[in-house]
Design an enzyme around this catalytic site. Structure first.
Site, PDB file in Angstrom:
ATOM      1  N   CYS A 146      -6.816 -53.362 -37.535  1.00 44.82           N
ATOM      2  CA  CYS A 146      -7.180 -53.246 -36.117  1.00 44.82           C
ATOM      3  C   CYS A 146      -8.365 -54.141 -35.761  1.00 44.82           C
ATOM      4  CB  CYS A 146      -7.549 -51.791 -35.835  1.00 44.82           C
ATOM      5  SG  CYS A 146      -8.021 -51.490 -34.136  1.00 44.82           S
ATOM      6  N   CYS A 161      29.662 -59.386 -25.300  1.00 46.01           N
ATOM      7  CA  CYS A 161      29.055 -59.151 -23.966  1.00 46.01           C
ATOM      8  C   CYS A 161      28.472 -60.430 -23.380  1.00 46.01           C
ATOM      9  CB  CYS A 161      28.008 -58.055 -24.042  1.00 46.01           C
ATOM     10  SG  CYS A 161      26.636 -58.404 -25.152  1.00 46.01           S
ATOM     11  N   GLY A 217      26.742 -52.965 -25.714  1.00 46.56           N
ATOM     12  CA  GLY A 217      26.472 -53.290 -27.120  1.00 46.56           C
ATOM     13  C   GLY A 217      25.750 -52.211 -27.883  1.00 46.56           C
ATOM     14  N   HIS A 246      12.856 -47.798 -27.645  1.00 46.37           N
ATOM     15  CA  HIS A 246      12.564 -47.695 -29.085  1.00 46.37           C
ATOM     16  C   HIS A 246      11.407 -48.595 -29.468  1.00 46.37           C
ATOM     17  CE1 HIS A 246      16.849 -46.012 -29.965  1.00 46.37           C
ATOM     18  NE2 HIS A 246      16.055 -45.116 -29.419  1.00 46.37           N
TER      19      HIS A 246
HETATM   20  C1  BV8 Z   1      14.143 -38.160 -31.826  1.00 49.26           C
HETATM   21  C2  BV8 Z   1      13.882 -48.456 -34.544  1.00 49.26           C
HETATM   22  C3  BV8 Z   1      12.955 -36.183 -31.303  1.00 49.26           C
HETATM   23  C4  BV8 Z   1      13.672 -48.691 -35.982  1.00 49.26           C
HETATM   24  C5  BV8 Z   1      15.693 -46.901 -34.244  1.00 49.26           C
HETATM   25  C6  BV8 Z   1      20.072 -35.188 -30.934  1.00 49.26           C
HETATM   26  C7  BV8 Z   1      19.039 -35.298 -29.994  1.00 49.26           C
HETATM   27  C8  BV8 Z   1      17.864 -35.976 -30.308  1.00 49.26           C
HETATM   28  C9  BV8 Z   1      17.709 -36.565 -31.570  1.00 49.26           C
HETATM   29  C10 BV8 Z   1      18.715 -36.474 -32.507  1.00 49.26           C
HETATM   30  C11 BV8 Z   1      19.894 -35.779 -32.193  1.00 49.26           C
HETATM   31  N1  BV8 Z   1      20.715 -35.855 -33.282  1.00 49.26           N
HETATM   32  C12 BV8 Z   1      20.091 -36.574 -34.259  1.00 49.26           C
HETATM   33  C13 BV8 Z   1      18.877 -36.926 -33.840  1.00 49.26           C
HETATM   34  C14 BV8 Z   1      17.896 -37.666 -34.639  1.00 49.26           C
HETATM   35  C15 BV8 Z   1      18.011 -39.178 -34.498  1.00 49.26           C
HETATM   36  C16 BV8 Z   1      19.418 -39.674 -34.422  1.00 49.26           C
HETATM   37  O1  BV8 Z   1      19.940 -39.876 -33.333  1.00 49.26           O
HETATM   38  N2  BV8 Z   1      20.016 -39.906 -35.568  1.00 49.26           N
HETATM   39  C17 BV8 Z   1      21.352 -40.455 -35.573  1.00 49.26           C
HETATM   40  C18 BV8 Z   1      21.472 -41.522 -36.661  1.00 49.26           C
HETATM   41  C19 BV8 Z   1      22.324 -39.295 -35.751  1.00 49.26           C
HETATM   42  N3  BV8 Z   1      17.261 -39.610 -33.325  1.00 49.26           N
HETATM   43  C20 BV8 Z   1      15.939 -39.821 -33.468  1.00 49.26           C
HETATM   44  O2  BV8 Z   1      15.317 -39.633 -34.475  1.00 49.26           O
HETATM   45  C21 BV8 Z   1      15.213 -40.299 -32.194  1.00 49.26           C
HETATM   46  N4  BV8 Z   1      14.058 -39.481 -31.977  1.00 49.26           N
HETATM   47  O3  BV8 Z   1      15.167 -37.573 -31.914  1.00 49.26           O
HETATM   48  O4  BV8 Z   1      12.912 -37.578 -31.571  1.00 49.26           O
HETATM   49  C22 BV8 Z   1      12.999 -35.958 -29.834  1.00 49.26           C
HETATM   50  C23 BV8 Z   1      13.947 -36.599 -29.026  1.00 49.26           C
HETATM   51  C24 BV8 Z   1      13.956 -36.329 -27.667  1.00 49.26           C
HETATM   52  C25 BV8 Z   1      13.019 -35.460 -27.124  1.00 49.26           C
HETATM   53  C26 BV8 Z   1      12.077 -34.847 -27.930  1.00 49.26           C
HETATM   54  C27 BV8 Z   1      12.071 -35.079 -29.303  1.00 49.26           C
HETATM   55  C28 BV8 Z   1      14.665 -41.714 -32.393  1.00 49.26           C
HETATM   56  C29 BV8 Z   1      15.784 -42.703 -32.445  1.00 49.26           C
HETATM   57  C30 BV8 Z   1      15.225 -44.140 -32.566  1.00 49.26           C
HETATM   58  C31 BV8 Z   1      15.214 -44.552 -33.992  1.00 49.26           C
HETATM   59  N5  BV8 Z   1      14.850 -45.954 -34.083  1.00 49.26           N
HETATM   60  N6  BV8 Z   1      15.281 -48.162 -34.395  1.00 49.26           N
HETATM   61  C32 BV8 Z   1      14.342 -49.948 -36.412  1.00 49.26           C
HETATM   62  O5  BV8 Z   1      15.368 -50.324 -35.830  1.00 49.26           O
HETATM   63  O6  BV8 Z   1      13.805 -50.583 -37.340  1.00 49.26           O
HETATM   64  S1  BV8 Z   1      17.341 -46.614 -34.208  1.00 49.26           S
HETATM   65  C33 BV8 Z   1      18.284 -48.023 -34.137  1.00 49.26           C
HETATM   66  O7  BV8 Z   1      19.576 -47.555 -33.675  1.00 49.26           O
HETATM   67  C34 BV8 Z   1      17.871 -49.073 -33.136  1.00 49.26           C
HETATM   68  O8  BV8 Z   1      16.826 -48.707 -32.268  1.00 49.26           O
HETATM   69  C35 BV8 Z   1      19.129 -49.251 -32.312  1.00 49.26           C
HETATM   70  O9  BV8 Z   1      18.893 -49.715 -31.069  1.00 49.26           O
HETATM   71  C36 BV8 Z   1      19.656 -47.880 -32.325  1.00 49.26           C
HETATM   72  C37 BV8 Z   1      21.088 -47.737 -31.872  1.00 49.26           C
HETATM   73  O10 BV8 Z   1      21.865 -48.683 -32.584  1.00 49.26           O
HETATM   74  P1  BV8 Z   1      22.708 -49.726 -31.692  1.00 49.26           P
HETATM   75  O11 BV8 Z   1      21.757 -50.453 -30.828  1.00 49.26           O
HETATM   76  O12 BV8 Z   1      23.819 -49.000 -31.024  1.00 49.26           O
HETATM   77  O13 BV8 Z   1      23.226 -50.728 -32.794  1.00 49.26           O
HETATM   78  P2  BV8 Z   1      24.524 -50.555 -33.719  1.00 49.26           P
HETATM   79  O14 BV8 Z   1      24.470 -51.615 -34.750  1.00 49.26           O
HETATM   80  O15 BV8 Z   1      24.648 -49.128 -34.129  1.00 49.26           O
HETATM   81  O16 BV8 Z   1      25.753 -50.860 -32.737  1.00 49.26           O
HETATM   82  C38 BV8 Z   1      25.892 -52.157 -32.178  1.00 49.26           C
HETATM   83  C39 BV8 Z   1      27.071 -52.097 -31.230  1.00 49.26           C
HETATM   84  O17 BV8 Z   1      27.204 -53.354 -30.584  1.00 49.26           O
HETATM   85  C40 BV8 Z   1      28.404 -51.820 -31.902  1.00 49.26           C
HETATM   86  O18 BV8 Z   1      29.136 -50.882 -31.118  1.00 49.26           O
HETATM   87  C41 BV8 Z   1      29.116 -53.187 -31.893  1.00 49.26           C
HETATM   88  O19 BV8 Z   1      30.515 -53.051 -31.753  1.00 49.26           O
HETATM   89  C42 BV8 Z   1      28.543 -53.806 -30.648  1.00 49.26           C
HETATM   90  N7  BV8 Z   1      28.478 -55.274 -30.634  1.00 49.26           N
HETATM   91  C43 BV8 Z   1      28.165 -56.104 -31.657  1.00 49.26           C
HETATM   92  N8  BV8 Z   1      28.156 -57.384 -31.203  1.00 49.26           N
HETATM   93  C44 BV8 Z   1      28.464 -57.340 -29.869  1.00 49.26           C
HETATM   94  C45 BV8 Z   1      28.667 -55.992 -29.511  1.00 49.26           C
HETATM   95  N9  BV8 Z   1      29.003 -55.618 -28.257  1.00 49.26           N
HETATM   96  C46 BV8 Z   1      29.137 -56.597 -27.333  1.00 49.26           C
HETATM   97  N10 BV8 Z   1      28.942 -57.905 -27.599  1.00 49.26           N
HETATM   98  C47 BV8 Z   1      28.605 -58.314 -28.848  1.00 49.26           C
HETATM   99  N11 BV8 Z   1      28.423 -59.632 -29.084  1.00 49.26           N
HETATM  100 ZN    ZN Z   2      -8.425 -49.191 -34.474  1.00 51.80          ZN
END
Ligand code: BV8
Ligand code: ZN
Length: 297
Positions: free
Chosen positions: A196, A288, A245, A148
């Site tokens: 830039c 973790c 995580g 990402h």
């Molecule tokens: C795309 C950057 C087209 C910005 C982020 C099906 C297929 C493909 C795409 C989709 C699809 N269905 C829907 C989509 C669209 C979308 C999507 O998935 N939407 C979701 C919400 C339904 N996906 C996209 O748009 C992606 N691109 O689809 O392009 C394509 C794709 C493939 C091929 C051709 C074309 C782009 C996705 C990236 C978006 N950018 N971030 C920013 O952050 O400012 S997303 C954001 O969520 C972060 O990157 C993050 O990493 C990501 C996932 O979140 P997590 O890391 O899991 O964090 P979260 O808080 O949710 O969970 C934390 C976990 O840790 C919890 O379980 C918690 O219990 C645990 N935890 C907490 N503390 C601890 C712990 N575990 C252990 N120890 C601890 N101490």
């Molecule tokens: Zn430039």
């Protein structure tokens, strides 16, 4: 069958695995003080990703989006890798030749995919540089995919020049942006946002500073994540996927474990709570930064 939480069973599977892939999410860096997205106090609980983490949002209000990424970049700069980052970095450099069945091992370091853009995993790897030759370090670094993007890379919206820097602020106008000040974001004129400094090429003529508006080289919603070609190739052969995580809600990353299991590989989840990915072979619940060093030690 319920997933196992037996550490010995896990380490035996790890030792036998020829190809290991790690997939990390925001929970890996929670122990370093970086907020997660969907848990308690999560970012997307307070902010609307559609207003901040899409290309349209950036085009609509680059000043707001830059203030959002500036204060998160500062958080990442002040953070340190935690015990989980270090355990995974050690795994990345461990010589796979000393596994139980030497004849079957490959010396490929694990493929390490992180959804995080905080740079803490690359930094944890760099902290081990004295244990490797520069070639070995390059091999291991090439096996780390920040799918990402990175908060420390920018892309020019005009000439596409990519720059990596830990410098901060990227423009004086962003200097005093904090999470608190972001509550009442300022309207920073576009010419005072990061610009830039790269060369502008028109054909083979190199011009002085392009001056185009920079954007954070972070993969926004609707944008294609980095490294997908290499990742999908690797997932075909993965014996063991270690998922750390992540809420496993964001695609395409959320689909990786299903791919691995369909091809006969095993999945181990390290999370505070059972994530959406409950069809796994191993599940280690807890922070973790405690469970990973125990499992990979
Ligand atoms: C795309 C950057 C087209 C910005 C982020 C099906 C297929 C493909 C795409 C989709 C699809 N269905 C829907 C989509 C669209 C979308 C999507 O998935 N939407 C979701 C919400 C339904 N996906 C996209 O748009 C992606 N691109 O689809 O392009 C394509 C794709 C493939 C091929 C051709 C074309 C782009 C996705 C990236 C978006 N950018 N971030 C920013 O952050 O400012 S997303 C954001 O969520 C972060 O990157 C993050 O990493 C990501 C996932 O979140 P997590 O890391 O899991 O964090 P979260 O808080 O949710 O969970 C934390 C976990 O840790 C919890 O379980 C918690 O219990 C645990 N935890 C907490 N503390 C601890 C712990 N575990 C252990 N120890 C601890 N101490
Ligand atoms: Zn430039």
């Amino acid at each position: 069958m319920a997933p196992s939480s037996d550490y010995k069973e896990f380490t035996d599977s790890l030792a036998l695995a020829k190809r290991v892939v790690v997939l990390a999410g925001a929970g890996l860096s929670a122990g370093s003080g970086i907020p997660t997205y969907r848990g308690v106090g999560g970012l997307w609980k307070k902010q609307d990703p559609k207003k901040l983490a899409t290309l349209d949002a950036f085009k609509r209000d680059p000043s707001l989006v830059w203030q959002f990424y500036h204060y998160r970049r500062e958080l990442c700069l002040r953070a340190q890798p935690n015990a989980a980052h270090r355990a995974l970095a050690e795994l990345s450099i461990r010589d796979t030749r000393n596994r139980i069945m030497p004849s079957l091992t490959s010396t490929e370091p694990p493929l390490f995919i992180t959804q995080n853009f905080d740079s803490l995993s690359p930094r944890a790897l760099n902290d081990l540089a004295d244990q490797l030759t520069s070639d070995e370090m390059k091999t291991v670094q090439n096996r780390l995919i920040e799918m990402h993007g990175s908060a420390f890379r920018t892309v020019c919206t005009q000439c596409k020049h990519v720059n990596f820097t830990y410098d901060s602020p990227l423009s004086p106008a962003l200097a005093d942006t904090s999470e608190v000040s972001f509550e009442t974001p300022r309207d920073i004129p576009i010419d005072q946002l990061p610009r830039c400094g790269g060369p502008e090429w028109k054909g083979s003529n190199r011009y002085a500073k392009c001056g185009g508006l920079l954007r954070p080289a972070v993969v926004w919603f609707g944008e294609v994540p980095e490294g997908l070609g290499e990742i999908s190739k690797e997932l075909n052969w993965t014996d063991l996927l270690i998922v750390v995580g992540t809420s496993s809600l964001v695609y395409p990353a959320a689909g990786f474990s299903k791919t691995v299991r369909e091809r006969g590989g095993k999945v181990a989840v390290f999370n505070l709570e059972p994530s959406a990915d409950d069809t796994c072979d191993f599940m280690f619940l807890g922070p973790c930064e405690e469970t990973l060093p125990k499992a990979l030690g």
